[in-house]
Each structure stands twice: as C-alpha cells, then as structure tokens.
Write an enzyme that holds these catalytic residues in place. Sequence first.
Site, mmCIF file in Angstrom:
data_model
loop_
_atom_site.group_PDB
_atom_site.id
_atom_site.type_symbol
_atom_site.label_atom_id
_atom_site.label_comp_id
_atom_site.label_asym_id
_atom_site.label_seq_id
_atom_site.Cartn_x
_atom_site.Cartn_y
_atom_site.Cartn_z
ATOM 1 N N SER A 106 18.803 48.961 -13.721
ATOM 2 C CA SER A 106 17.277 48.614 -13.975
ATOM 3 C C SER A 106 16.792 47.217 -12.965
ATOM 4 O O SER A 106 17.134 47.580 -12.085
ATOM 5 C CB SER A 106 17.174 48.130 -15.720
ATOM 6 O OG SER A 106 15.725 48.078 -15.724
ATOM 7 N N ASP A 222 13.635 58.857 -17.881
ATOM 8 C CA ASP A 222 13.457 57.445 -18.115
ATOM 9 C C ASP A 222 12.007 57.162 -17.859
ATOM 10 O O ASP A 222 11.380 57.476 -16.909
ATOM 11 C CB ASP A 222 14.320 56.905 -17.113
ATOM 12 C CG ASP A 222 14.383 55.563 -16.944
ATOM 13 O OD1 ASP A 222 13.525 54.655 -17.634
ATOM 14 O OD2 ASP A 222 15.360 54.891 -16.231
ATOM 15 N N HIS A 252 16.625 55.797 -20.384
ATOM 16 C CA HIS A 252 16.855 54.663 -19.518
ATOM 17 C C HIS A 252 18.049 54.063 -19.207
ATOM 18 O O HIS A 252 18.791 53.969 -18.027
ATOM 19 C CB HIS A 252 16.051 53.413 -19.661
ATOM 20 C CG HIS A 252 16.348 52.282 -18.612
ATOM 21 N ND1 HIS A 252 15.681 52.598 -17.416
ATOM 22 C CD2 HIS A 252 16.356 50.917 -19.089
ATOM 23 C CE1 HIS A 252 15.831 51.246 -16.765
ATOM 24 N NE2 HIS A 252 16.144 50.414 -17.779
#
Length: 296
Positions: A106, A222, A252
Amino acid sequence: MQTDTSSVTGRHGTTIVYDVHRPAGDPVGVVVISHGIGEHGGRYRHVARALADLDYLVVVPDHAGHGRSGGKRMRVDDFSDFIADLDTVIEAVGSVAVPRFLIGHSMGGAIALRYALDHADRLDGLVLSGAALVPGKGLPPVLVKLAPFLGRVVPWMPSTTLPSEAVSRDADVVADYQTDPLVWHGRIGAGLGGQVIGAMADFPKELPSLTMPTLVLHGGADVLADPDGSVMVGDLAGAEDVTVTIYPGLFHEIFNEPERDAVIGEVTDWLVAHTADRGSEPGRLGVESGAVETGE
C-alpha cells in the site's frame, strides 16, 4: 522464529521501532517489510514467519506516526522522511553478506519503490503488494492537483477514512483490524495524503530507471489502491526481470485474504529463486537488537 525489538533515531529525532524476526539457522537473505498507511509492522508477523521458516531474517519497522514509533499520528513533514527512516533501519541491520530484499504494501509500496529508485545499490530485489502508486479513480482531478498544496497549507485538515471492510474478504481479519489499538481508525489528514499523492507524480517518469528484479502483486478488486499502479510498473520499469500478478477478486490486503497462502507462496518462491540467482557468501549478520520479545 525468535523476535527481537529495537529502535533507531529517525529524521527529526523521531524514534522508529522495528522488529527483527530471526530464523533458526544462519540467514540466507534479509527481507525488510514496509507496511501500509494507518497500520503497523506487527500485522505482518505471519508473513515474517513464512520467510523465517525459509531462513530469511526479516526486519519490520513501524513508520513514523504509526504503531509503536514516535511522531504525530498520521503526520509527516515530507514523504522523504519515510525513506530516510527506512534507510536508517536498514543501516542498523549492519554489514550483510547475503542478498537483501524489500517488500512494500500500500503506502509502504510507494515508500519501497521510492527507496528502490533512490538506493538501488542497497537492494537485490523489490516486491510490491497492493502498492499505492497512482491516485484512486474516485478522486476528482482537481483534488489530485491541489492535494500537495493543501497538504502543505492545512496538513491538519481531516481528509478521508479507510473503510475497514475493503481491507479483506475475511471477516476475522476485518474484525481484528477494527479492534487493533495500534491501527489508526480516524481520518487521514491532508498533510499525509498530499505527501503520498505528490510522491506518486514522480513514478511514471522515473520507473525506467528501476532495473532490479521486481515482483508486483495486486488484488483485482482492490478499491483502496488502484491496480493500475501495479500495471504501470510492469509497463514502465526498466528491469528485464519484472513479474506482475493481478489476483482477480482479491481485496486490498492480499497477504490477509482467504487466498493468503497462495499469495505468500508466490512471494517466497520468487525470493528463493532470486536468492539463488544472486548467490550469497558465508557469514553471519551483525544485526543490532534489543530485548527479546518472543521466541517461537
């Protein structure tokens, strides 16, 4: 797996806490994990265990303003602070005679990519997981353009929240995320958001200079980090050895999805293959560590 906890002094005097997960035998490689926005390194313990079982030494810091590290919560003066702090942790690992890899998830993927572009000589490979490398499709273009400016002028201004249901399709993972006291559950300020979006702007023109082996993984469903960013790495990276896998239907946190074993397996298979390609010299690691937290 034995876990030690240490700390270093990062940029601006901030205390950066990190864990060192040690394998039973001599390490064949070092893997550093850069976690995502609002979370902390402790959420990667299962990934560290899988790597330690294959004799990798795993180093996982909490970014400034996150988890057990110091700094104002979810605030950063400049995105480069994250890269400088990560480098300080990597320096604390000491002199190594084995390959070194960096995994970033991320926002931690954006940090990892920036680090790889700036310090290519210190890594033998890069792994990106659900990396936040392009602004989300839902953000108005004018907001994307203004975000860095707003982040500098009103960094305290609340911006967006991360919907916990978008983290994983595993209800237990979502419940743990929602009750974890080290996870940030409030709004993300304009300062941090602006810094991340500002960092994204440089990636398209700089990716051709990324020449190290790179593995890019992303959940196809995601909604927190756009998979287009991972596709962009595959399209623009200058490395000959780039693998991009988009997992259809995964959310995600691909390391925390029901298919986590297959995802982690792809990472470990890639690391083992590239450790063999890189080769290693005999020798032990001089890793600075603090008191032992756990021994497993």
